[in-house]
Write a protein that holds these residues in place. Structure first.
Motif, PDB file in Angstrom:
ATOM      1  N   GLU A 100       0.826  -1.215   0.000  1.00  0.00           N
ATOM      2  CA  GLU A 100       0.000   0.000   0.000  1.00  0.00           C
ATOM      3  C   GLU A 100       0.859   1.263   0.000  1.00  0.00           C
ATOM      4  O   GLU A 100       0.567   2.217  -0.720  1.00  0.00           O
ATOM      5  N   SER A 101       1.924   1.278   0.791  1.00  0.00           N
ATOM      6  CA  SER A 101       2.744   2.491   0.875  1.00  0.00           C
ATOM      7  C   SER A 101       3.557   2.729  -0.400  1.00  0.00           C
ATOM      8  O   SER A 101       3.818   3.870  -0.765  1.00  0.00           O
ATOM      9  N   LEU A 102       3.945   1.659  -1.084  1.00  0.00           N
ATOM     10  CA  LEU A 102       4.719   1.810  -2.323  1.00  0.00           C
ATOM     11  C   LEU A 102       3.840   1.747  -3.573  1.00  0.00           C
ATOM     12  O   LEU A 102       4.353   1.869  -4.692  1.00  0.00           O
ATOM     13  N   LYS A 103       2.545   1.503  -3.364  1.00  0.00           N
ATOM     14  CA  LYS A 103       1.575   1.417  -4.464  1.00  0.00           C
ATOM     15  C   LYS A 103       1.972   0.334  -5.474  1.00  0.00           C
ATOM     16  O   LYS A 103       2.033   0.570  -6.683  1.00  0.00           O
ATOM     17  N   ILE A 104       2.260  -0.846  -4.930  1.00  0.00           N
ATOM     18  CA  ILE A 104       2.546  -2.021  -5.758  1.00  0.00           C
ATOM     19  C   ILE A 104       1.727  -3.182  -5.211  1.00  0.00           C
ATOM     20  O   ILE A 104       1.133  -3.090  -4.136  1.00  0.00           O
ATOM     21  N   SER A 105       1.702  -4.286  -5.933  1.00  0.00           N
ATOM     22  CA  SER A 105       0.927  -5.439  -5.477  1.00  0.00           C
ATOM     23  C   SER A 105       1.699  -6.212  -4.404  1.00  0.00           C
ATOM     24  O   SER A 105       2.925  -6.108  -4.297  1.00  0.00           O
ATOM     25  N   THR A 106       0.954  -6.999  -3.632  1.00  0.00           N
ATOM     26  CA  THR A 106       1.609  -7.829  -2.615  1.00  0.00           C
ATOM     27  C   THR A 106       2.486  -8.890  -3.268  1.00  0.00           C
ATOM     28  O   THR A 106       3.492  -9.305  -2.693  1.00  0.00           O
ATOM     29  N   LYS A 107       2.118  -9.313  -4.470  1.00  0.00           N
ATOM     30  CA  LYS A 107       2.951 -10.277  -5.204  1.00  0.00           C
ATOM     31  C   LYS A 107       4.306  -9.655  -5.552  1.00  0.00           C
ATOM     32  O   LYS A 107       5.334 -10.327  -5.514  1.00  0.00           O
ATOM     33  N   SER A 108       4.313  -8.371  -5.874  1.00  0.00           N
ATOM     34  CA  SER A 108       5.579  -7.679  -6.151  1.00  0.00           C
ATOM     35  C   SER A 108       6.428  -7.611  -4.892  1.00  0.00           C
ATOM     36  O   SER A 108       7.649  -7.789  -4.937  1.00  0.00           O
ATOM     37  N   VAL A 109       5.777  -7.358  -3.770  1.00  0.00           N
ATOM     38  CA  VAL A 109       6.501  -7.326  -2.491  1.00  0.00           C
ATOM     39  C   VAL A 109       7.126  -8.694  -2.241  1.00  0.00           C
ATOM     40  O   VAL A 109       8.310  -8.794  -1.884  1.00  0.00           O
ATOM     41  N   GLU A 110       6.352  -9.747  -2.431  1.00  0.00           N
ATOM     42  CA  GLU A 110       6.869 -11.106  -2.231  1.00  0.00           C
ATOM     43  C   GLU A 110       8.025 -11.398  -3.187  1.00  0.00           C
ATOM     44  O   GLU A 110       9.025 -12.007  -2.797  1.00  0.00           O
ATOM     45  N   PHE A 111       7.894 -10.946  -4.429  1.00  0.00           N
ATOM     46  CA  PHE A 111       8.957 -11.151  -5.415  1.00  0.00           C
ATOM     47  C   PHE A 111      10.253 -10.480  -4.958  1.00  0.00           C
ATOM     48  O   PHE A 111      11.329 -11.084  -4.987  1.00  0.00           O
ATOM     49  N   HIS A 112      10.151  -9.220  -4.531  1.00  0.00           N
ATOM     50  CA  HIS A 112      11.346  -8.476  -4.116  1.00  0.00           C
ATOM     51  C   HIS A 112      11.966  -9.082  -2.847  1.00  0.00           C
ATOM     52  O   HIS A 112      13.196  -9.144  -2.724  1.00  0.00           O
ATOM     53  N   LEU A 113      11.127  -9.523  -1.925  1.00  0.00           N
ATOM     54  CA  LEU A 113      11.654 -10.168  -0.715  1.00  0.00           C
ATOM     55  C   LEU A 113      12.362 -11.476  -1.051  1.00  0.00           C
ATOM     56  O   LEU A 113      13.435 -11.769  -0.518  1.00  0.00           O
ATOM     57  N   THR A 114      11.760 -12.246  -1.933  1.00  0.00           N
ATOM     58  CA  THR A 114      12.377 -13.508  -2.350  1.00  0.00           C
ATOM     59  C   THR A 114      13.719 -13.237  -3.022  1.00  0.00           C
ATOM     60  O   THR A 114      14.711 -13.933  -2.760  1.00  0.00           O
ATOM     61  N   LYS A 115      13.740 -12.219  -3.854  1.00  0.00           N
ATOM     62  CA  LYS A 115      14.978 -11.837  -4.543  1.00  0.00           C
ATOM     63  C   LYS A 115      16.058 -11.422  -3.530  1.00  0.00           C
ATOM     64  O   LYS A 115      17.210 -11.868  -3.609  1.00  0.00           O
ATOM     65  N   ALA A 116      15.687 -10.590  -2.558  1.00  0.00           N
ATOM     66  CA  ALA A 116      16.642 -10.125  -1.544  1.00  0.00           C
ATOM     67  C   ALA A 116      17.146 -11.294  -0.700  1.00  0.00           C
ATOM     68  O   ALA A 116      18.346 -11.402  -0.420  1.00  0.00           O
ATOM     69  N   LEU A 117      16.248 -12.167  -0.301  1.00  0.00           N
ATOM     70  CA  LEU A 117      16.642 -13.312   0.528  1.00  0.00           C
ATOM     71  C   LEU A 117      17.554 -14.268  -0.236  1.00  0.00           C
ATOM     72  O   LEU A 117      18.485 -14.839   0.339  1.00  0.00           O
ATOM     73  N   LYS A 118      17.301 -14.423  -1.519  1.00  0.00           N
ATOM     74  CA  LYS A 118      18.153 -15.292  -2.333  1.00  0.00           C
ATOM     75  C   LYS A 118      19.574 -14.726  -2.406  1.00  0.00           C
ATOM     76  O   LYS A 118      20.551 -15.455  -2.231  1.00  0.00           O
ATOM     77  N   VAL A 119      19.677 -13.428  -2.635  1.00  0.00           N
ATOM     78  CA  VAL A 119      20.996 -12.786  -2.710  1.00  0.00           C
ATOM     79  C   VAL A 119      21.702 -12.877  -1.353  1.00  0.00           C
ATOM     80  O   VAL A 119      22.900 -13.177  -1.277  1.00  0.00           O
ATOM     81  N   LEU A 120      20.969 -12.651  -0.271  1.00  0.00           N
ATOM     82  CA  LEU A 120      21.557 -12.754   1.073  1.00  0.00           C
ATOM     83  C   LEU A 120      21.983 -14.187   1.387  1.00  0.00           C
ATOM     84  O   LEU A 120      23.028 -14.407   2.003  1.00  0.00           O
ATOM     85  N   ARG A 121      21.177 -15.134   0.980  1.00  0.00           N
ATOM     86  CA  ARG A 121      21.512 -16.539   1.215  1.00  0.00           C
ATOM     87  C   ARG A 121      22.830 -16.896   0.533  1.00  0.00           C
ATOM     88  O   ARG A 121      23.685 -17.572   1.109  1.00  0.00           O
ATOM     89  N   ILE A 122      23.018 -16.399  -0.672  1.00  0.00           N
ATOM     90  CA  ILE A 122      24.266 -16.659  -1.401  1.00  0.00           C
ATOM     91  C   ILE A 122      25.439 -15.959  -0.709  1.00  0.00           C
ATOM     92  O   ILE A 122      26.511 -16.538  -0.539  1.00  0.00           O
ATOM     93  N   ALA A 123      25.223 -14.719  -0.284  1.00  0.00           N
ATOM     94  CA  ALA A 123      26.298 -13.957   0.366  1.00  0.00           C
ATOM     95  C   ALA A 123      26.695 -14.567   1.708  1.00  0.00           C
ATOM     96  O   ALA A 123      27.857 -14.494   2.114  1.00  0.00           O
ATOM     97  N   LEU A 124      25.741 -15.192   2.388  1.00  0.00           N
ATOM     98  CA  LEU A 124      25.994 -15.737   3.732  1.00  0.00           C
ATOM     99  C   LEU A 124      26.152 -17.258   3.744  1.00  0.00           C
ATOM    100  O   LEU A 124      26.121 -17.863   4.816  1.00  0.00           O
ATOM    101  N   LYS A 125      26.358 -17.848   2.592  1.00  0.00           N
ATOM    102  CA  LYS A 125      26.402 -19.318   2.512  1.00  0.00           C
ATOM    103  C   LYS A 125      27.462 -19.932   3.423  1.00  0.00           C
ATOM    104  O   LYS A 125      27.262 -21.003   3.972  1.00  0.00           O
TER     105      LYS A 125
END
Length: 140
Positions: free
Chosen positions: A101-126
């Motif tokens: 709501e605050s960024l005026k995007i869909s919740t699916k977009s939020v989930e996509f960006h979170l998944t993307k961030a977590l994937k990058v963090l998972r690789i960095a912290l492997k």
């Protein structure tokens, strides 16, 4: 030393020789004990230093700082919107709906960006995942 005079007091001479031999032996013994004590003191000092260093070392804190640094560096490399969504979700505890709501995007977009961030963090912290799972059990 090679020859004794006829008027020499042989028992006194032998006693003097024995006395000096004993003194030399006792002085060597004292020196050996001093050196041994010095080496033991050095060894004790080194052992105490190692113990205090290990006691002062807090691996949890060291790894925590390293992990935090890696997370911060990784977040800086993320696209702005992905970073913003991750920070709002994980640091500000906003729900997916609130972020959307605050960024005026869909919740699916939020989930996509979170998944993307977590994937990058998972690789960095492997390399740290085994440690992350191990440390909670050490300090209980």
């Amino acid at each position: 030393r090679n020859s004794l005079h006829a008027d020499s007091n042989i028992p006194a001479y032998i006693l003097t020789v024995i006395k000096h031999k004993c003194l030399n032996y006792l002085q060597r013994l004292r020196t050996t004990e001093k050196v041994t004590k010095y080496l033991k003191d050095c060894s004790d000092w080194e052992l105490n230093l190692r113990i205090s260093t290990l006691e002062a070392c807090n691996p949890e804190r060291i790894f925590c700082d390293e992990i935090q640094k890696i997370v911060e560096e990784t977040l800086q490399k993320l696209p702005l919107q992905t970073r913003e969504i991750f920070i709002r979700s994980r640091y500000n505890n906003q729900s997916h709906k609130e972020i959307a709501e605050s960024l005026k995007i869909s919740t699916k977009s939020v989930e996509f960006h979170l998944t993307k961030a977590l994937k990058v963090l998972r690789i960095a912290l492997k390399d740290y995942f085994p440690i992350l799972f191990f440390f909670p059990y050490i300090y209980r």
